[in-house]
Structures are given as structure tokens and as C-alpha cells.
Scaffold this active site. Structure first.
Site, PDB file in Angstrom:
ATOM      1  N   ASP A  38      20.653  26.342 -31.988  1.00 49.14           N
ATOM      2  CA  ASP A  38      20.829  25.020 -31.378  1.00 49.14           C
ATOM      3  C   ASP A  38      19.450  24.503 -30.969  1.00 49.14           C
ATOM      4  O   ASP A  38      18.479  25.250 -30.883  1.00 49.14           O
ATOM      5  CB  ASP A  38      21.745  25.110 -30.147  1.00 49.14           C
ATOM      6  CG  ASP A  38      22.416  23.765 -29.814  1.00 49.14           C
ATOM      7  OD1 ASP A  38      23.643  23.658 -29.962  1.00 49.14           O
ATOM      8  OD2 ASP A  38      21.698  22.832 -29.388  1.00 49.14           O
ATOM      9  N   ASP A  57      15.574  23.038 -34.635  1.00 50.97           N
ATOM     10  CA  ASP A  57      16.083  21.699 -34.963  1.00 50.97           C
ATOM     11  C   ASP A  57      16.515  21.710 -36.431  1.00 50.97           C
ATOM     12  O   ASP A  57      15.668  21.812 -37.327  1.00 50.97           O
ATOM     13  CB  ASP A  57      14.963  20.679 -34.725  1.00 50.97           C
ATOM     14  CG  ASP A  57      15.409  19.245 -35.022  1.00 50.97           C
ATOM     15  OD1 ASP A  57      16.460  19.046 -35.659  1.00 50.97           O
ATOM     16  OD2 ASP A  57      14.670  18.324 -34.618  1.00 50.97           O
ATOM     17  N   VAL A  58      17.816  21.592 -36.671  1.00 49.89           N
ATOM     18  CA  VAL A  58      18.327  21.731 -38.041  1.00 49.89           C
ATOM     19  C   VAL A  58      18.097  20.481 -38.899  1.00 49.89           C
ATOM     20  O   VAL A  58      18.530  20.431 -40.049  1.00 49.89           O
ATOM     21  CB  VAL A  58      19.817  22.154 -38.057  1.00 49.89           C
ATOM     22  CG1 VAL A  58      19.968  23.583 -37.585  1.00 49.89           C
ATOM     23  CG2 VAL A  58      20.694  21.216 -37.237  1.00 49.89           C
ATOM     24  N   ASN A  84      27.571  22.781 -37.764  1.00 48.94           N
ATOM     25  CA  ASN A  84      28.387  22.142 -36.720  1.00 48.94           C
ATOM     26  C   ASN A  84      27.574  21.224 -35.809  1.00 48.94           C
ATOM     27  O   ASN A  84      28.142  20.450 -35.051  1.00 48.94           O
ATOM     28  CB  ASN A  84      29.057  23.273 -35.913  1.00 48.94           C
ATOM     29  CG  ASN A  84      29.691  22.798 -34.642  1.00 48.94           C
ATOM     30  OD1 ASN A  84      30.723  22.137 -34.671  1.00 48.94           O
ATOM     31  ND2 ASN A  84      29.073  23.110 -33.504  1.00 48.94           N
ATOM     32  N   SER A 136      34.857  14.964 -39.001  1.00 49.56           N
ATOM     33  CA  SER A 136      35.464  14.202 -37.906  1.00 49.56           C
ATOM     34  C   SER A 136      36.572  13.336 -38.498  1.00 49.56           C
ATOM     35  O   SER A 136      36.618  13.134 -39.720  1.00 49.56           O
ATOM     36  CB  SER A 136      34.388  13.310 -37.283  1.00 49.56           C
ATOM     37  OG  SER A 136      34.964  12.349 -36.421  1.00 49.56           O
ATOM     38  N   TYR A 149      27.593   6.877 -37.171  1.00 55.18           N
ATOM     39  CA  TYR A 149      28.367   8.120 -37.067  1.00 55.18           C
ATOM     40  C   TYR A 149      29.379   8.222 -38.213  1.00 55.18           C
ATOM     41  O   TYR A 149      29.478   9.259 -38.876  1.00 55.18           O
ATOM     42  CB  TYR A 149      29.065   8.181 -35.706  1.00 55.18           C
ATOM     43  CG  TYR A 149      29.706   9.529 -35.415  1.00 55.18           C
ATOM     44  CD1 TYR A 149      28.921  10.645 -35.133  1.00 55.18           C
ATOM     45  CD2 TYR A 149      31.092   9.684 -35.424  1.00 55.18           C
ATOM     46  CE1 TYR A 149      29.502  11.877 -34.873  1.00 55.18           C
ATOM     47  CE2 TYR A 149      31.682  10.912 -35.158  1.00 55.18           C
ATOM     48  CZ  TYR A 149      30.881  12.006 -34.881  1.00 55.18           C
ATOM     49  OH  TYR A 149      31.460  13.233 -34.624  1.00 55.18           O
ATOM     50  N   LYS A 153      29.323  11.101 -41.126  1.00 55.60           N
ATOM     51  CA  LYS A 153      30.419  12.067 -41.306  1.00 55.60           C
ATOM     52  C   LYS A 153      31.121  11.849 -42.645  1.00 55.60           C
ATOM     53  O   LYS A 153      31.673  12.779 -43.220  1.00 55.60           O
ATOM     54  CB  LYS A 153      31.402  11.970 -40.139  1.00 55.60           C
ATOM     55  CG  LYS A 153      30.818  12.450 -38.802  1.00 55.60           C
ATOM     56  CD  LYS A 153      30.509  13.934 -38.796  1.00 55.60           C
ATOM     57  CE  LYS A 153      30.085  14.431 -37.423  1.00 55.60           C
ATOM     58  NZ  LYS A 153      29.803  15.878 -37.386  1.00 55.60           N
TER      59      LYS A 153
HETATM   60  N1  LIG Z   1      33.723  16.127 -29.233  1.00 59.38           N
HETATM   61  C1  LIG Z   1      34.352  15.308 -30.061  1.00 59.38           C
HETATM   62  O1  LIG Z   1      35.190  14.476 -29.635  1.00 59.38           O
HETATM   63  C2  LIG Z   1      34.137  15.430 -31.547  1.00 59.38           C
HETATM   64  C3  LIG Z   1      35.077  14.829 -32.412  1.00 59.38           C
HETATM   65  C4  LIG Z   1      34.929  14.963 -33.790  1.00 59.38           C
HETATM   66  C5  LIG Z   1      33.831  15.682 -34.294  1.00 59.38           C
HETATM   67  N2  LIG Z   1      32.937  16.237 -33.442  1.00 59.38           N
HETATM   68  C6  LIG Z   1      31.832  16.985 -34.026  1.00 59.38           C
HETATM   69  O2  LIG Z   1      31.907  18.328 -33.584  1.00 59.38           O
HETATM   70  C7  LIG Z   1      30.608  18.930 -33.669  1.00 59.38           C
HETATM   71  C8  LIG Z   1      30.353  19.691 -32.391  1.00 59.38           C
HETATM   72  O3  LIG Z   1      30.325  18.784 -31.343  1.00 59.38           O
HETATM   73  P1  LIG Z   1      30.769  19.147 -29.845  1.00 59.38           P
HETATM   74  O4  LIG Z   1      31.926  18.297 -29.537  1.00 59.38           O
HETATM   75  O5  LIG Z   1      30.826  20.610 -29.654  1.00 59.38           O
HETATM   76  O6  LIG Z   1      29.526  18.482 -29.094  1.00 59.38           O
HETATM   77  P2  LIG Z   1      28.381  19.108 -28.167  1.00 59.38           P
HETATM   78  O7  LIG Z   1      27.517  17.951 -27.820  1.00 59.38           O
HETATM   79  O8  LIG Z   1      28.993  19.919 -27.086  1.00 59.38           O
HETATM   80  O9  LIG Z   1      27.627  20.085 -29.181  1.00 59.38           O
HETATM   81  C9  LIG Z   1      26.817  19.646 -30.234  1.00 59.38           C
HETATM   82  C10 LIG Z   1      25.601  20.560 -30.289  1.00 59.38           C
HETATM   83  O10 LIG Z   1      24.805  20.189 -31.418  1.00 59.38           O
HETATM   84  C11 LIG Z   1      23.465  20.364 -31.031  1.00 59.38           C
HETATM   85  N3  LIG Z   1      22.573  19.595 -31.892  1.00 59.38           N
HETATM   86  C12 LIG Z   1      22.547  18.240 -32.044  1.00 59.38           C
HETATM   87  N4  LIG Z   1      21.544  17.905 -32.880  1.00 59.38           N
HETATM   88  C13 LIG Z   1      20.939  19.063 -33.256  1.00 59.38           C
HETATM   89  C14 LIG Z   1      19.834  19.362 -34.084  1.00 59.38           C
HETATM   90  N5  LIG Z   1      19.121  18.404 -34.699  1.00 59.38           N
HETATM   91  N6  LIG Z   1      19.475  20.671 -34.254  1.00 59.38           N
HETATM   92  C15 LIG Z   1      20.179  21.647 -33.633  1.00 59.38           C
HETATM   93  N7  LIG Z   1      21.221  21.428 -32.810  1.00 59.38           N
HETATM   94  C16 LIG Z   1      21.591  20.142 -32.634  1.00 59.38           C
HETATM   95  C17 LIG Z   1      23.415  19.882 -29.578  1.00 59.38           C
HETATM   96  O11 LIG Z   1      22.275  20.383 -28.889  1.00 59.38           O
HETATM   97  C18 LIG Z   1      24.729  20.415 -29.032  1.00 59.38           C
HETATM   98  O12 LIG Z   1      24.587  21.668 -28.384  1.00 59.38           O
HETATM   99  C19 LIG Z   1      29.627  17.780 -33.926  1.00 59.38           C
HETATM  100  O13 LIG Z   1      29.270  17.795 -35.295  1.00 59.38           O
HETATM  101  C20 LIG Z   1      30.449  16.527 -33.623  1.00 59.38           C
HETATM  102  O14 LIG Z   1      30.016  15.419 -34.370  1.00 59.38           O
HETATM  103  C21 LIG Z   1      33.075  16.132 -32.081  1.00 59.38           C
END
Ligand SMILES: NC(=O)c1ccc[n+]([C@@H]2O[C@H](COP(=O)([O-])OP(=O)(O)OC[C@H]3O[C@@H](n4cnc5c(N)ncnc54)[C@H](O)[C@@H]3O)[C@@H](O)[C@H]2O)c1
Length: 248
Positions: A38, A57-58, A84, A136, A149, A153
Site C-alpha cells: 500500500d 505506489d502501484v 485492489n 465496482s 472513476y 473502473k
Molecule cells: N468502498 C466502496 O464503497 C467501494 C465500492 C466499490 C469499489 N471500491 C473499490 O474497492 C477497492 C478498495 O477500496 P476500499 O473501499 O477498501 O478503500 P480504502 O480507501 O479503505 O482502501 C484503498 C487503499 O488503496 C490504497 N491506494 C490508493 N492508491 C494507491 C497507490 N497508488 N498505490 C498503492 N496503494 C494505493 C490506499 O492507500 C488505501 O489504503 C478500491 O479499488 C475501490 O475503488 C470501493
């Protein structure tokens, strides 16, 4: 149904977040060795037992290389990727700056390309591998004020389908999960950005036929399924875990 992941090494990005943290725990509980990565150092707390962790940073190929080199040196060849990491900027096209567009596309789509590209040569050589991307509902429907977004996605889902076709003959399966709203920091930040967060919460819950949002564990279960031999004839798909959102 076999969810046994003993002997498999899997990298999970976005591992410090709500979904990622749960995925890491569940994969390890099923016997996998996991490399959690992360942007944030809080990912380092996950490094125990069968889990190693690294900050990176991915969206940057040199970081992605460093993550794989770390995982390979600690755990051996990588059999699985859970791509993810992601974030949202909630704006319509006319409000979105070029920098905002690039940052969302990079975090959600380019990161998947880079992480998969680095995983594939070794998977092809060993003729095995699973890749799961977190999509998503925004992969398949247009949602208000989610221009970059939804585009990111949607691109991720098309890359899942394209790669599934290219790499099936090499024994590599590539799928996505399509969550509805999930109770994670991502959702909290999204709600805080709204004019009326309480109304936003009610609207979000009522938009899902099950009348609530998901807990991260419910998404993680689908990711574990797609990472295991229980889904051995599934590739190129998005498994919607959305409380019926896209069934309407
Ligand atoms: N929470 C929602 O409602 C929701 C709904 C649909 C999809 N998603 C997707 O689920 C996935 C996980 O999200 P979550 O809800 O656990 O959110 P979250 O914000 O808790 O976790 C996302 C993580 O991704 C990390 N991240 C972001 N950019 C990065 C980068 N460039 N390099 C490395 N790490 C990076 C962040 O630091 C964070 O810890 C995401 O892809 C998000 O788009 C979330």
C-alpha cells in the site's frame, strides 16, 4: 468447494484499506503466503506469520518492480495478484481537471496494468496464476459525478476481459469483483464530501435492493473465491457483489 490456498503466494495491493486488509487476512487464513502492499506505512502492521508487507505506489513501474522483487525474495514465485488499490474523485467531466483525471486513471486502471504486466511472465512460465481486480458497480453503470472513476473502473473491466482471452491458454485466470458501496474509509471520505452526508447514506443504502451497504469481508470472500481453485472454470468475468444494485 476448495478454497485451500496452501503453497500459493499472492500479492495484494491497497492492503491497508478496508477491503485489502480483509483480503490479506482471509487469504492467509486459507493458507496462502501474502505480500501486502500500500501507499501508507500502516500496511506494515500486517506483516506477521505468512504475511510480508511493503510500502509502494502501484502507479509507478519502479515501485511495482520493487514490490515484486521483495515478494519473490521473501516468498518465492508469485501465483496470484489481487489488484485492489484505488480511490475516487467525485466530479462530473466539466469539473474534473486534467491532473484529477490522470490521478484517478493511474490509481485505478494503470496500476492494474502495471501490476499484471509484472506478474504475467513468471505465471506464463509456470503455466498457473490467478489475477483478481477490484472493479465496482461503476465498471458497468454510469453513476452521477463519477466521471473519471467510472472511466477507470470500466477500463479495468475491459482489461480483465482482454487479458482473460490472451492468457487462458497459459493457464492464467483473470477476473474482477464488482462491489456496490462498502463500509470502508473510502466510503466515509466520499460521504464527507457530500453536502448532506446523512441523506447520502440513506440514498446509498436504498439504492441497493438489500437495503444496506456491504462490509469489507463480503467483498473479500468473493476475491478469495476468484483466487482459489473453487473458481477453476471462471475467467474474464466480473462477479457483482452489490446487494442487487445492478439487477434493477
Ligand atoms: N468502498 C466502496 O464503497 C467501494 C465500492 C466499490 C469499489 N471500491 C473499490 O474497492 C477497492 C478498495 O477500496 P476500499 O473501499 O477498501 O478503500 P480504502 O480507501 O479503505 O482502501 C484503498 C487503499 O488503496 C490504497 N491506494 C490508493 N492508491 C494507491 C497507490 N497508488 N498505490 C498503492 N496503494 C494505493 C490506499 O492507500 C488505501 O489504503 C478500491 O479499488 C475501490 O475503488 C470501493
Amino acid at each position: 468447494m476448495s478454497l485451500d490456498l496452501a503453497g500459493r503466494t499472492i500479492i495484494v495491493s491497497g492492503a491497508a484499506g478496508g477491503v485489502g486488509r480483509s483480503v490479506v487476512g482471509k487469504l492467509a487464513a486459507m493458507g496462502a503466503c501474502v505480500c501486502a502492499t500500500d501507499l501508507t506505512p500502516s500496511v506494515l502492521e500486517l506483516g506477521a506469520g505468512k504475511v510480508v508487507s511493503i510500502v509502494g505506489d502501484v502507479t509507478k513501474s519502479d515501485h511495482v518492480n520493487a514490490i515484486y522483487e521483495f515478494a519473490e525474495s521473501k516468498l518465492g514465485p508469485v501465483d496470484g495478484l489481487v489488484s485492489n488499490a484505488g480511490f475516487i474523485i467525485s466530479k462530473s467531466v466539466h469539473e474534473t481537471s486534467e491532473e484529477e483525471w490522470d490521478s484517478v486513471m493511474n490509481a485505478n486502471a494503470k496500476s492494474f496494468f502495471l501490476m499484471a504486466k509484472r506478474a504475467l511472465p513468471s505465471m506464463m512460465e509456470r503455466r498457473t496464476g490467478t489475477i483478481v481486480a477490484t472493479g465496482s458497480i461503476s465498471s458497468v453503470v454510469g453513476l452521477p459525478s463519477q466521471a473519471a472513476y467510472c472511466a477507470s473502473k470500466g477500463a479495468l473491466l475491459q482489461l480483465v476481459r482482454q487479458m482473460a482471452v490472451d492468457y487462458a491458454s497459459a493457464g492464467i485466470r483473470i477476473n474482477a469483483v464488482g462491489p456496490g458501496s462498502i463500509n470502508t474509509p473510502f466510503l466515509t471520505k466520499y460521504l464527507q464530501g457530500l453536502e448532506d452526508p446523512a441523506a447520502g447514506e440513506a440514498n446509498i443504502k436504498s439504492a441497493h435492493p438489500l437495503g444496506r451497504w456491504a462490509e469489507p469481508e463480503e467483498i473479500a470472500d468473493a476475491i478469495v473465491y476468484l483466487s482459489s481453485s473453487a473458481s477453476s472454470f471462471v475467467t474474464g468475468q466480473i462477479l457483482m457483489v452489490d446487494g442487487g444494485y445492478t439487477a434493477r
